[in-house]
Write an enzyme that holds these catalytic residues in place. Structure first.
Site: not given
Length: 370
Positions: A36, A130, A263, A311
């Protein structure tokens, strides 16, 4: 088209890990491996095929999307879907010959109404709170399965809440006791509850099938699990990390002493420096929390991050790596020379776990089997 960052998957390491766990559980227990979340970031199809070639019996996924991707890639092994399947998607799951986890009446009744055979596994709530059916509600499900014609209860399962992050396994043992008591209410072929930690620590949790997760990929569930395995079992279990994340240098520039990097001006060089620009950032999954505290490997040496993770870009200091040049290979996660950056190390820096470090690597980044 050349990619500016990529993932290398070691076939040898992944095969080694699968074979090691096969030796632990033996030939009479089904070895089901979790793929998964893009195989914990390792590449769903690529990892699945190696895992099966290494001797696993089943694959575990979270969603219909993952299962369908595997079937379309030619994987015909049993696939166990551990996540919730929307009622509108159940017929597709039946047609793909999937095993489904179930824990509510609505799913079972819709599957029965489809009118085609399907095997399901009932999730038993033993303390994780859960997914799962509580013990006081078991009678309703015993009656429900007694009335189904097409829905076959193949197995029962549960999941441990506190077995890998502690050296005190008393809660896990209470869950195990409850699971055995609840499972006895059903006549099923498969009982399963063991994750990576349980497989290594407690053979009595193996039952008929185990669900191997993060340790298939050469990572320990936690440091506590590593310590417990050494303390309680004395077993010598070598796990080989499978994933290496790489990029290249896009530019090398001279930055005079006293100037800032990136930044927010959060980094200021205190000497004349050489700064390498790398085309990778938080969009790719390189966490912004690593700003000003992590390092990468270039020519077998550590190059510390300078400034904030952007980014699509990070900046590293290569002043002490004078031969560093454009398009040199850079390791973000993994080994180069005698140095290594582990998922555990990066997780510690940003206050999370190794699972999150690898699973958050952007799926668009190519996974290459080496």
């Amino acid at each position: 088209m050349k990619d500016t960052n990529w993932i290398e998957i070691s076939q040898e390491a992944l095969m080694h890990n699968i074979k090691r766990f096969r030796s632990i559980v033996g030939s009479d227990v089904l070895l089901s491996c979790c793929v998964k979340a893009n195989a914990y970031g390792h590449g769903l199809v690529q990892a699945a095929k190696i895992i099966l070639a290494g001797g696993a019996d089943w694959l575990d996924v979270n969603s219909l999307y993952e299962a369908q991707t595997l079937r379309e890639a030619g994987v015909d092994a049993p696939i166990y879907v551990m996540g919730y399947m929307p009622l509108s998607e159940l017929e597709k799951a039946v047609d793909l010959d999937l095993r489904l986890v179930v824990y509510n009446r609505e799913t079972i009744e819709r599957l029965e109404a489809i009118g085609k055979p399907i095997k399901v596994h009932l999730k038993l709530e033993t303390g994780n709170n859960r997914q799962g059916v509580r013990e006081e509600d078991l009678g309703d499900f015993v009656d429900l399965f007694a009335s189904t014609k097409f829905v076959q209860l193949e197995g029962v399962a549960t999941h441990f809440a506190n077995i890998e992050d502690t050296l005190d396994h008393s809660f896990a043992m209470k869950q195990l006791e409850k699971f055995e008591r609840m499972a006895s209410k059903f006549d099923v072929k498969l009982r399963h509850c063991a994750n990576s930690a349980a497989i290594m620590l407690f053979p009595k949790t193996h039952f008929d099938m185990v669900r191997l997760g993060i340790s298939a990929y050469g990572m320990w569930p936690s440091n506590e699990t590593r310590v417990a395995v050494q303390k309680e079992s004395g077993a010598n279990i070598e796990l080989k990390p499978v994933l290496t994340w790489k990029t290249i240098i896009a530019q090398v520039k001279d930055v005079p002493s006293g100037e800032h990097i990136g930044y927010g001006c959060t980094s200021k060089v205190s000497r004349d420096s050489r700064i390498a620009i790398l085309p990778v950032g938080y969009y790719d999954g390189y966490d912004r929390g690593l700003s000003n505290q992590s390092y990468v490997l270039i020519r077998g040496q550590r190059a510390p991050l300078r400034g904030r993770v952007c980014m699509n870009i990070i900046m590293v200091d290569v002043t002490d790596i004078p031969d560093a040049q454009v398009e040199d290979e850079v390791v973000l996660l993994g080994s180069q020379g005698d140095e290594r950056i582990s998922a555990e190390h990066l997780g510690e820096l940003i206050g999370t776990i190794n699972y999150e470090v690898t699973t958050r690597i952007n799926e668009r980044i190519p996974r290459i089997v080496v």
